[in-house]
Design an enzyme around this catalytic site. Structure first.
Site, PDB file in Angstrom:
ATOM      1  CG  ASP A  38      -1.889  -1.108   1.258  1.00 34.47           C
ATOM      2  OD1 ASP A  38      -2.199  -1.637   0.178  1.00 34.47           O
ATOM      3  OD2 ASP A  38      -2.344  -1.460   2.359  1.00 34.47           O
TER       4      ASP A  38
HETATM    5  N1  URA Z   1      -1.308  -5.960   3.788  1.00 34.43           N
HETATM    6  C1  URA Z   1      -1.817  -4.705   3.797  1.00 34.43           C
HETATM    7  O1  URA Z   1      -2.876  -4.461   4.351  1.00 34.43           O
HETATM    8  N2  URA Z   1      -1.112  -3.732   3.177  1.00 34.43           N
HETATM    9  C2  URA Z   1       0.072  -3.938   2.581  1.00 34.43           C
HETATM   10  O2  URA Z   1       0.677  -3.006   2.048  1.00 34.43           O
HETATM   11  C3  URA Z   1       0.585  -5.255   2.582  1.00 34.43           C
HETATM   12  C4  URA Z   1      -0.122  -6.245   3.196  1.00 34.43           C
END
Ligand code: URA
Length: 240
Positions: free
Chosen positions: A104
């Site tokens: 993310d």
């Molecule tokens: N899980 C998430 O919620 N975000 C990420 O960036 C990676 C794994």
């Protein structure tokens, strides 16, 4: 072996016609000697390439470990927002060095990028079970019941998350190991037990561990040992 003009185009040096012109006027040297034939076959794995007097890294295969900072999209490109590719020299994007999976925008930590499409695909294949480990900071106390809930597998709105390991490292800090990589997976798993993730950082991806010497925003190429282990994770024979 490939044509000299094609090699330069693939490396993102310029267009086909620009490269042909440059080669014809002697601007390109191979192994220290000018080559004026754009169609000359060259071995891209061994030839030493010099363009306008500058030595150029001509490798078409690259595997990179990036310490992703917060604030960048994990994408090959985006029209509006900066992406992780902005941290690498342009040649990496030109030769198709791509992120393996996504973090993310606000997640930090280990991101693997590779030119090997099959490796990329296999490491993400649902049946492959490549473990990913994250450090998570959450907005309330972590409890033994959370460990049990993660271990049992959580029911999320659109899928059932497989059993995952949660270790409690501090009152609001946990280390989570998951085998899948669904959208917002870790955040949604914590949400399902009543905790919101306020910080997420990836430490491991399969056998690969984020280099503790690598500052946020920096990258390096993988070592031979790291590469070998990753290809083993992907059950691929030879490193490419
Ligand atoms: N899980 C998430 O919620 N975000 C990420 O960036 C990676 C794994």
């Amino acid at each position: 072996m490939l044509r000299l003009d094609r090699w330069l185009v693939t490396l993102g040096v310029g267009s086909r016609s620009e490269m042909q012109k440059l080669i014809r006027k002697g601007g390109v040297q191979v192994d220290g000697l000018p080559v004026r034939d754009p169609g000359q076959q060259v071995n891209e794995n061994t030839a030493v390439l010099t363009v306008n007097g500058q030595r150029l890294d001509g490798r078409l295969t690259r595997h990179v470990m990036l310490h992703k900072p917060a604030g960048l999209l994990t994408a090959a490109r985006d029209k509006k927002q900066p992406t992780v590719m902005d941290l690498l020299p342009d040649a990496y994007a030109a030769i198709g060095c791509m992120p393996v999976g996504r973090l993310d925008k606000d997640t930090t930590g280990l991101l693997l990028l590779t030119t090997d499409g099959e490796l990329n695909h296999r490491l993400l294949a649902p049946g492959r079970h490549v473990d990913k480990t994250y450090l998570a900071e959450v907005d309330g106390p972590l409890e033994a019941s959370h460990i049990a809930a993660f271990a049992a597998g959580l029911h999320l709105s659109d899928f059932d998350a497989q059993p995952a390991k949660l270790e409690i490292l501090g009152p609001t800090t946990g280390r989570v190991t998951v085998h899948e990589g669904k959208f917002h997976q870790v955040k949604r798993m914590f949400s399902a037990v009543g905790r919101e993730v306020v910080k997420l950082h990836r430490e491991n991806f399969g056998s690969l561990t984020l280099d503790s010497e690598l500052p946020e925003g920096k990258w390096r190429e993988l070592t031979e040992e790291e590469l070998k282990a990753l290809y083993q994770d992907a059950q691929m024979e030879a490193v490419r």
